[in-house]
Design an enzyme around this catalytic site. Structure first.
Site, mmCIF file in Angstrom:
data_model
loop_
_atom_site.group_PDB
_atom_site.id
_atom_site.type_symbol
_atom_site.label_atom_id
_atom_site.label_comp_id
_atom_site.label_asym_id
_atom_site.label_seq_id
_atom_site.Cartn_x
_atom_site.Cartn_y
_atom_site.Cartn_z
ATOM 1 N N CYS A 1 0.813 -1.221 0.000
ATOM 2 C CA CYS A 1 0.000 0.000 0.000
ATOM 3 C C CYS A 1 0.852 1.280 0.000
ATOM 4 C CB CYS A 1 -0.956 -0.057 1.198
ATOM 5 S SG CYS A 1 -2.424 0.957 1.016
ATOM 6 N N HIS B 1 -3.772 -6.076 1.698
ATOM 7 C CA HIS B 1 -3.654 -6.366 3.123
ATOM 8 C C HIS B 1 -4.195 -7.782 3.304
ATOM 9 C CE1 HIS B 1 -2.798 -2.147 3.750
ATOM 10 N NE2 HIS B 1 -3.896 -1.824 3.095
#
Lengths: 238, 426
Positions: free
Chosen positions: A94, A190
């Protein structure tokens, strides 16, 4: 002689949006279960990134701390670049994935210089790309959960390590996920991404062992529990 | 207008109850549409105004504590039922509590509001005071980032007419003192030696406990043990026997007392501390259910990593034979289950209890436990089976840690099978 890998976790406090610490837990356990020793270094703002890092981990960030991290990251840039070129294995999720790129263009057109380690660029958008994900990869299906609005584009699309089965991936347009360059794995996933994808976790471990010891000789583990979790995740709606 | 809207709302509620539904959204929604000023007109009748309780963890229990302490002073308290902390849910609570002529015979209202709804509510109606508990990582897919959440709470305290209650140990909440601008602040917190029990997310990631204290709080938690706690209230130290177990509830009680100091400065604090003794758990917050087969089942709601970590301390207080963890990933639970990796479950290793996992993400939970070297005896996503296996006669006593919708499912099944369980909070 017993083998040992050094895992460096970048900004475990600042850059940790939901559970990316789990990647460190997964790698550590999977190494320990095979009798490989693990040394863990938590590398925060002002800390030195160890020269002998075999695996470097990074996660997502809060906007408010991003600037503090960026300034510190600039000081670590040359060492991180050197480690990357030397083939250290990295998993950048991310925010850290974006920061390793060449640049980030904000919603109001501001051009923020990245570290230039990955041949990628990210554009801010007003689309929130959020939900369960699944990708087709050379190591089998990888499942996770994405939550981003930045859209990342690769200079060379062949560097993407995943094809989107479910979710947006890098940018919601080209059906690609992540970037694999040197031994750096960039991803928006994630989950944490290594937790339900033991084959993917082992790919990182293998690469680190081969780099350090010339061969990986990974003993196989019983991954029934992990694969059951992956199967449930795959069946959940976006 | 007031009378008409109340009658209209009551009619809708009655209609829903005839249809066998327990709706709180619909009447509020309709009244919002046709009588947008209803909230203000009704709440203006309360002589002591409205208190908002907000923050990531402890809202429901703290709201209950404050309400009961106010009632112990003889005040009539209006409060909103759990899970209806939207503006329209609050409207439904008002409709239900009003007389047919649209009168609210209450002295004060205490409303729990999550951060986003608290902002919307406070913009519509100015609270007399705001209790800001803490900011932790919670369902990020809904609120975004933790600093954004702190900003939301900042907007709420800014709307407080006369006072705010702040957590001295939460740096993001403590920073809101800058918004005080003449308003009275009452601080609550815990003593340095208890820091190990209050590990926040930042400390977990850094793997070191850090004690943060802005000011010496007026209400300070000095010690926690099963069945009792030690508090300092202003100058006086008290040892309080409690029904509410757990470190999270202990700090909620400190917050509740701070709110009492702020809201009713005339209250006798010795009496208030004494009144804590009889307060029972709120819906699913450390509730104890006695089943017909003799099994005592404890239900503990978990919503986010910090809350889960606190709740886990509960396993120290009882010798559980069986520990269940039921994780759902519906919207109200948070779709992303990554947060389970921000909770350290190694406390289970010290126990002999059998572990079972349930909910849509039962398999994820078993996987998480595996990486803390814990074996899950049974992975059962189907709720009825999970509950049946969790409550075999040999499993006495048992505890289930559950996410919000998992708790609703379990409560429904328990009620169905056993009419006699206490339905407090429902």
């Amino acid at each position: 002689m017993s083998r040992v890998l050094h895992v460096a976790h970048l900004y475990p406090v600042e850059m940790n949006i939901y559970g990316d610490t789990g990647n460190r837990i997964v790698l550590t356990k999977r190494l320990e279960w095979r009798g490989t020793d693990v040394k863990v270094s938590l590398v925060g703002i002002g800390d030195e990134l160890p020269n002998d890092s075999d695996i470097v981990l990074g996660g997502g960030a809060q906007d408010a701390v991003q600037s503090a991290v960026e300034a510190d990251l600039a000081r670590k840039a040359s060492k991180l670049a050197r480690l990357a070129e030397e083939g250290a294995v990295m998993l950048m999720v991310c925010g850290m994935y974006q920061l390793l790129g060449r640049r980030f263009v904000t919603a109001d057109g501001q051009d923020i210089k990245g570290m230039g380690i990955l041949p990628i660029e990210t554009l801010a958008s007003h689309d929130r790309m959020i939900g369960n994900t699944a990708y087709q990869t050379p190591w089998g299906t990888v499942v996770g959960y994405e939550n981003h609005s930045g859209k990342t584009f690769l200079d060379d699309q062949s560097l993407a390590w995943g094809k989107v089965i479910k979710g947006a991936g890098n940018n919601g347009a080209d059906q690609l996920e992540g970037c694999l360059y040197h031994n750096i794995f960039g991803t928006y996933s994630h989950g944490p991404v290594l937790s339900k994808n033991p084959h993917f976790a082992d790919e990182l471990i293998s690469r680190a062992l081969i780099r350090k010891y010339g061969k990986s000789n990974l003993k196989s583990l019983d991954d029934t529990v992990e694969l059951a979790a992956a199967k449930t995740a795959l069946a959940r709606s976006r | 207008m007031r009378i008409l809207a109340t009658l209209f709302g009551k009619t809708v509620l009655f209609g829903l109850s005839l249809a066998g539904r327990r709706g709180t959204a619909l009447p509020g929604l309709l009244i919002e549409k046709f009588y947008p000023n209803y909230l203000n007109v009704m709440l203006d009748q309360l002589p002591r105004g409205v208190v908002i309780v907000t923050g990531t963890n402890g809202k429901t229990t703290t709201t209950k504590i404050i309400s009961e302490l106010l009632r112990a002073q003889g005040l009539r308290v209006l409060t909103n039922p759990t899970g209806s902390n939207f503006v329209r849910g609050t409207i439904a609570a008002i409709v239900k509590s009003a007389t047919l002529s649209g009168m609210l015979h209450y002295d004060i209202a205490v409303f729990e509001q999550d951060e986003a709804h608290a902002v919307r509510f406070a913009e519509r109606y100015r609270p007399v005071g705001v209790v800001a508990l803490n900011v932790m990582r919670d369902q990020m897919d809904r609120f975004g980032e933790i600093d954004t959440t702190a900003t939301l709470i900042g907007k709420v305290v800014k709307r407080a007419e006369s006072w705010m209650v702040l957590n001295a140990n939460d740096k993001r909440i403590a920073a809101l003192a800058r918004e005080a601008k003449g308003r009275h602040i009452v601080w609550f917190g815990h003593e340095r030696s208890l820091q190990g029990l209050f590990i926040d997310d930042d400390q977990l990631y850094a793997q070191r406990p850090v004690f943060y204290e802005t000011v010496k709080p007026e209400v300070e938690l000095l010690g926690v043990a099963p069945g009792k706690l030690v508090l300092r209230v202003q100058k006086d130290k008290h040892t309080v026997p409690t029904v509410l177990d757990g470190t999270h509830n202990a700090i909620n009680m400190a917050a509740g007392l701070a709110a009492i100091i702020a809201a009713t400065p005339e209250a006798d604090m010795d009496t208030m501390v004494g009144a804590l003794t009889t307060i029972r758990p709120a819906f699913g917050r450390g509730e104890k259910v006695l089943l017909p087969n003799g099994v005592e089942l404890h239900l503990q709601l978990v919503k986010n990593p910090a809350g889960f970590r606190h709740a886990l301390q509960q396993v120290k207080s009882t010798d559980y034979t069986t520990i269940g963890v039921a994780i759902n990933d519906d919207y109200a639970d948070g779709r992303d289950v990554s947060w389970l990796w921000d909770v350290d479950f190694s406390i289970f290793k010290e126990l002999k209890a059998t572990i079972m996992t349930g909910g849509t993400r039962a398999a994820d939970m078993a996987n998480r436990l595996k990486y803390d070297d814990l074996m899950t005896a049974e992975v059962e996503p189907e709720f009825a089976t999970f509950l049946r296996h969790m409550t075999q006669p040999t499993r006495n006593p048992a505890i289930i840690f559950c996410t919000y919708t998992a708790m609703l499912r379990l409560r429904k099944l328990l009620k169905h099978e056993n009419k006699s369980i206490r339905s407090e909070g429902l």
